[in-house]
Write an enzyme that holds these catalytic residues in place. Structure first.
Site, PDB file in Angstrom:
ATOM      1  N   GLN A 141      53.253-120.740   4.184  1.00 34.77           N
ATOM      2  CA  GLN A 141      53.790-122.050   4.263  1.00 34.77           C
ATOM      3  C   GLN A 141      54.303-120.879   1.751  1.00 34.77           C
ATOM      4  O   GLN A 141      54.212-119.841   1.403  1.00 34.77           O
ATOM      5  CB  GLN A 141      52.951-122.884   3.285  1.00 34.77           C
ATOM      6  CG  GLN A 141      52.729-123.827   4.481  1.00 34.77           C
ATOM      7  CD  GLN A 141      52.437-125.119   4.093  1.00 34.77           C
ATOM      8  OE1 GLN A 141      51.245-125.680   3.882  1.00 34.77           O
ATOM      9  NE2 GLN A 141      52.494-126.512   3.411  1.00 34.77           N
ATOM     10  N   HIS A 142      55.254-121.759   1.706  1.00 33.38           N
ATOM     11  CA  HIS A 142      55.425-121.178   0.607  1.00 33.38           C
ATOM     12  C   HIS A 142      56.748-119.945   0.042  1.00 33.38           C
ATOM     13  O   HIS A 142      57.148-119.678  -0.758  1.00 33.38           O
ATOM     14  CB  HIS A 142      54.474-121.147  -0.529  1.00 33.38           C
ATOM     15  CG  HIS A 142      53.497-122.274  -0.763  1.00 33.38           C
ATOM     16  ND1 HIS A 142      54.404-123.658  -0.980  1.00 33.38           N
ATOM     17  CD2 HIS A 142      51.923-122.769  -0.501  1.00 33.38           C
ATOM     18  CE1 HIS A 142      52.989-124.617  -0.770  1.00 33.38           C
ATOM     19  NE2 HIS A 142      51.980-123.977  -0.506  1.00 33.38           N
ATOM     20  N   ASP A 164      51.637-123.824   8.530  1.00 29.71           N
ATOM     21  CA  ASP A 164      50.293-123.116   9.104  1.00 29.71           C
ATOM     22  C   ASP A 164      49.389-124.117   8.628  1.00 29.71           C
ATOM     23  O   ASP A 164      48.735-124.371   9.556  1.00 29.71           O
ATOM     24  CB  ASP A 164      49.614-121.579   8.374  1.00 29.71           C
ATOM     25  CG  ASP A 164      49.302-121.951   7.000  1.00 29.71           C
ATOM     26  OD1 ASP A 164      49.984-122.400   6.138  1.00 29.71           O
ATOM     27  OD2 ASP A 164      48.943-120.350   6.906  1.00 29.71           O
TER      28      ASP A 164
END
Length: 497
Positions: free
Chosen positions: A85-86, A248
């Site tokens: 992520q991110h 994820d």
């Protein structure tokens, strides 16, 4: 083996990419593949990666999984992508990557995050506006950092994507994002499930960034068919459908069957995560709880600790121990490590919120300063951080009847028992340790056809629990660890003062 129910799950993590072949009719995993990534590291917390590595790793892992499964890629009906992520992936108008992707663990934009948090009105303002509190790892501060340090790159940006969005773009040619992964950007309202365009306008008053946002889609909406050129490159069925995919954590929730209230997924990886399904957004979320959307139509309140197997690994390497040697050493020490405790904040910490903290051993004497006690204190100290996060989730009304444990640490019987005792909750491990790749494959099966089984049916069929890994809390240990955990809370409180 069915030849019409075969799906490919991809999980692009920080350390590498995993590929998994699932027969959704039998629920069997037929093949696995993997390939590594490398990090670009620098001063001030820079942690970046070349997205080209992800593409190379995806190809290698997919071929390996198909070979192990003993099937032709022409039999694959659908593809699901999970990714870290991110991360910020910037593309130009030709779809080419403009610079390395800044990752979730990059802290170079901490100053920009603080500026944005101040503009939002602090934690309270961020919670009211977005439904969560932005943190340095989130994508939004990376955009402001890029504006400050690479304005010419931001000016050329035509598409702002997350890692899993980028892989889906490579597979299909479409720029889309689904709600779960979008939740971790910091410019997405998790309650209304819409982009916060005004926040992006604050970063870029010209409106350039707003135009670069991907289209938002529902979790069950497929992105589309794989591009013919990519199907040929991967040796896959050109009619294979690419699902929405997700972050994820969202995919691992599916891959552990965590799609209804009462189940907690806990991951013992380099970092630690604890999350649970919620059918409604959190009415009064804690600042440390990331109230993300799930990739199943609900919400997935989550906490993340930055210090877990990276800490136990550091202690193990300090003593020159093998993994088994470390575990044997920790087993020699009693619960509570004879008064030795470790505040394991080697990376600072997100939960508890101590970004500038450092790690330290406490309670050392001439008689208890042994390798065994230090090893055990490392496992206990990192697990207390997960208990701290679980308590936050419980305080928000989430139930925890059972913990489904994944990640490298879950392979240790000692660690499984410690989790059960410290959380006072039974622990079970899924048979398939690659939970995110499995979840991506299950989601692909759910997305491909309107008449496919429900997600709950697919999870019941494909998520198998390992009875050998079932661990129940022991009453005496639970009482002892409650005392040691309260000691940890006092030590943390002293740091915050």
């Amino acid at each position: 083996m069915s030849t019409t129910h075969l799906y490919l799950g991809i999980d692009c993590g920080t350390q590498g990419t995993k590929a998994l072949i699932l027969d959704s009719e039998s629920g069997q995993v037929l093949g696995l593949g993997s390939a590594p990534h490398t990090l670009i590291q620098g001063a001030q917390g820079r942690r970046e990666q070349d997205p080209g590595q992800w593409l190379d790793a995806l190809q290698h892992a997919t071929r390996q999984a198909l070979t192990q499964a003993g099937i032709s890629g022409q039999q694959i009906q659908g593809i699901g992508v999970s990714a870290q992520q991110h991360g910020l992936v910037l593309l130009d108008s030709q779809g080419d990557v403009l610079r390395p992707a800044k990752l979730w663990c990059d802290t170079e934009s901490t100053g920009e995050n603080n500026q944005l948090l101040e503009w939002l009105g602090g934690e309270t303002g961020s919670l009211e506006r977005l439904g969560l509190v932005i943190a340095p790892g989130y994508t939004v501060s990376k955009l402001l950092w890029t504006k400050h340090h690479h304005p010419q790159i931001l000016a050329r940006t035509a598409h702002i994507l997350l890692p899993h969005d980028y892989l889906n773009f490579w597979l299909t040619g479409r720029c889309c994002s689904e709600y779960g992964d979008a939740s971790g950007t910091g410019y997405f309202n998790v309650r209304t499930r819409q982009w916060d365009r005004e926040l992006l306008h604050h970063i870029d008053p010209d409106g350039h960034l707003e135009q670069a946002l991907p289209e938002l889609i529902e979790p069950r909406q497929p992105i589309g068919r794989i591009r013919p050129l990519i199907a040929q490159l991967l040796g896959l069925n050109p009619d294979a459908v690419v699902s929405s995919g997700g972050g994820d954590n969202m995919m691992a929730a599916i891959g552990t069957g965590n799609i209804e209230p009462g189940i907690i997924t806990m991951s013992l990886g380099s970092s630690g995560t604890v999350y649970a399904f919620d059918p409604q957004p959190q009415a009064r979320p804690e600042a440390s709880v990331a109230s993300f959307c799930s990739s199943t139509g609900g919400w997935l309140p989550l906490i993340c600790t930055l210090n877990l197997t990276n800490v136990t690994g550091a202690v193990r390497e300090l003593f020159g121990l093998s993994l088994e040697g470390f575990n044997q050493m920790a087993r020699q020490a009693p619960a509570g490590a004879e008064g030795v405790s470790l505040l394991p904040f080697l990376n600072g910490e997100r939960v508890p919120a101590l970004p500038d903290a450092t790690g330290n051993f406490q309670g050392l004497t001439l008689t208890n300063m042994t390798q065994a006690n230090l090893c055990r204190a490392a496992i206990e100290g990192t697990t207390y951080g997960l208990r701290y996060g679980l308590d936050l989730l419980r305080r928000n009304g989430l139930q925890s009847h059972v913990i489904r444990l994944v990640g490298g640490g879950s392979k240790s019987p000692l660690w499984r028992q410690l989790v059960a005792d410290i959380m006072a909750t039974p622990v079970v491990c899924p048979e398939q340790s690659e939970a995110a790749a499995l979840g991506a494959a299950i989601q692909a099966a759910w997305c491909v056809a309107a008449d496919s089984p429900t997600l709950a049916d697919l999870c019941r069929r494909c998520v198998r629990l390992d009875p050998a890994g079932e661990t129940r809390p022991e009453a005496d240990n639970v009482r002892a660890y409650e005392h040691f955990y309260q000691r940890y809370r006092l030590q943390v409180a002293a740091l915050t003062e």
